[in-house]
Design a protein around this motif. Structure first.
Motif, short mmCIF file in Angstrom:
data_model
loop_
_atom_site.label_atom_id
_atom_site.label_comp_id
_atom_site.label_asym_id
_atom_site.label_seq_id
_atom_site.Cartn_x
_atom_site.Cartn_y
_atom_site.Cartn_z
N PHE A 86 0.83 -1.20 0.00
CA PHE A 86 0.00 0.00 0.00
C PHE A 86 0.87 1.26 0.00
O PHE A 86 0.58 2.23 -0.71
CB PHE A 86 -0.96 0.00 1.18
CG PHE A 86 -1.90 1.16 1.20
CD1 PHE A 86 -2.76 1.39 0.14
CD2 PHE A 86 -1.94 2.03 2.27
CE1 PHE A 86 -3.63 2.46 0.14
CE2 PHE A 86 -2.82 3.09 2.28
CZ PHE A 86 -3.66 3.31 1.22
N SER A 122 2.08 1.65 -3.35
CA SER A 122 1.04 2.17 -4.24
C SER A 122 0.90 3.68 -4.11
O SER A 122 0.61 4.36 -5.09
CB SER A 122 -0.30 1.47 -3.98
OG SER A 122 -0.90 1.96 -2.80
N LEU A 151 3.71 4.97 -6.18
CA LEU A 151 3.38 4.84 -7.60
C LEU A 151 2.38 5.90 -8.05
O LEU A 151 2.50 6.47 -9.14
CB LEU A 151 2.79 3.45 -7.88
CG LEU A 151 3.75 2.30 -8.04
CD1 LEU A 151 2.98 0.98 -8.14
CD2 LEU A 151 4.61 2.49 -9.26
N LEU A 152 1.41 6.15 -7.20
CA LEU A 152 0.40 7.14 -7.52
C LEU A 152 1.01 8.55 -7.59
O LEU A 152 0.61 9.36 -8.43
CB LEU A 152 -0.72 7.10 -6.48
CG LEU A 152 -2.03 7.73 -6.83
CD1 LEU A 152 -2.60 7.13 -8.11
CD2 LEU A 152 -3.01 7.55 -5.70
N ALA A 203 -1.88 2.10 -10.88
CA ALA A 203 -1.54 2.77 -9.62
C ALA A 203 -2.82 3.11 -8.85
O ALA A 203 -2.89 2.90 -7.63
CB ALA A 203 -0.71 4.01 -9.88
N TRP A 204 -3.82 3.61 -9.55
CA TRP A 204 -5.09 3.94 -8.89
C TRP A 204 -5.81 2.69 -8.40
O TRP A 204 -6.35 2.67 -7.30
CB TRP A 204 -6.00 4.72 -9.85
CG TRP A 204 -5.65 6.17 -9.89
CD1 TRP A 204 -4.95 6.81 -10.86
CD2 TRP A 204 -5.96 7.14 -8.90
NE1 TRP A 204 -4.81 8.13 -10.53
CE2 TRP A 204 -5.42 8.37 -9.34
CE3 TRP A 204 -6.65 7.10 -7.69
CZ2 TRP A 204 -5.54 9.53 -8.59
CZ3 TRP A 204 -6.76 8.27 -6.96
CH2 TRP A 204 -6.23 9.46 -7.41
N LEU A 254 -4.53 -0.25 -7.55
CA LEU A 254 -3.82 -0.82 -6.39
C LEU A 254 -4.09 0.02 -5.15
O LEU A 254 -4.41 -0.51 -4.08
CB LEU A 254 -2.33 -0.89 -6.69
CG LEU A 254 -1.46 -1.57 -5.64
CD1 LEU A 254 -1.87 -3.03 -5.47
CD2 LEU A 254 0.01 -1.47 -6.05
N TYR A 255 -4.00 1.33 -5.29
CA TYR A 255 -4.22 2.22 -4.16
C TYR A 255 -5.65 2.11 -3.63
O TYR A 255 -5.87 1.98 -2.42
CB TYR A 255 -3.93 3.67 -4.59
CG TYR A 255 -4.21 4.68 -3.53
CD1 TYR A 255 -3.34 4.85 -2.45
CD2 TYR A 255 -5.35 5.48 -3.58
CE1 TYR A 255 -3.60 5.79 -1.47
CE2 TYR A 255 -5.62 6.42 -2.60
CZ TYR A 255 -4.74 6.57 -1.55
OH TYR A 255 -5.00 7.49 -0.57
#
Length: 177
Positions: free
Chosen positions: A23, A26, A29-30, A39-40, A42-43
């Motif tokens: 998390f 993520s 990544l975001l 990315a969205w 996973l987040y």
């Protein structure tokens, strides 16, 4: 088969911390790729499960990189503890209970978020129901962390009983002489 099941149960808190690290990754990544759907996805998949522990850690001044390092370290520690079950029982106890408390608090905060109050609530009313997560991942993690806690409790109780039995045998042996 029993050894395999107990090892998986002991690895439960490490999985919780590993998902916390994912998390945190993520979030990174975001921040780096805000237009990427992965990315969205996973987040937003992990957000309902781990929101509150990450908020508490970020209030303590930890950024996403520090969160990633902290959760990855706890996951690695959990793997090490799970493969040395007799040697680090107290550390496993604390490790598992921190994971479980963090998950329960995260889901309690997520389940009490509401737009308004219902008209049926009474003054002084306390809701004692267990806040279950809406995501299947959160439910599975809570069950796995709870089983890890129960496992450490059972091992501690077993150790206490064994020591008590040995003490009784020694007392009996001393009384014979």
């Amino acid at each position: 088969m029993r050894v395999l099941v107990l090892t998986v149960v002991r690895l439960g808190p490490a999985l919780v911390y590993a998902i916390g690290a994912i998390f945190a990754a993520s979030m990174l990544l975001l921040a780096m790729y805000p237009s990427r759907p992965f990315a969205w996805a996973l987040y937003l998949t992990l957000l309902p499960v781990l929101r509150l522990p990450l908020m508490l850690l970020s209030v303590a001044g930890m950024g996403a990189w520090e969160l990633l390092a902290a959760f990855a370290s706890m996951a690695i520690l959990g793997v090490y503890l799970s493969f040395h079950p007799k040697r680090f029982l107290r550390a496993r106890f604390v490790h598992a209970h921190i994971a479980l408390i963090g998950l329960v608090l995260a889901n309690a905060a997520a389940s009490t978020a509401e737009a308004g109050r219902s008209g049926t609530s009474l003054p002084g009313y306390v809701d004692w129901s267990l806040p279950l997560p809406t995501a299947l991942l959160g439910t599975a993690l809570i069950i796995l962390a709870a089983l890890a806690c129960l496992s450490t409790h059972a091992e501690i109780i077993r150790g206490i009983r064994i020591r008590a039995c040995i003490d009784r045998l020694l007392e009996y042996r001393v009384s014979l002489h």
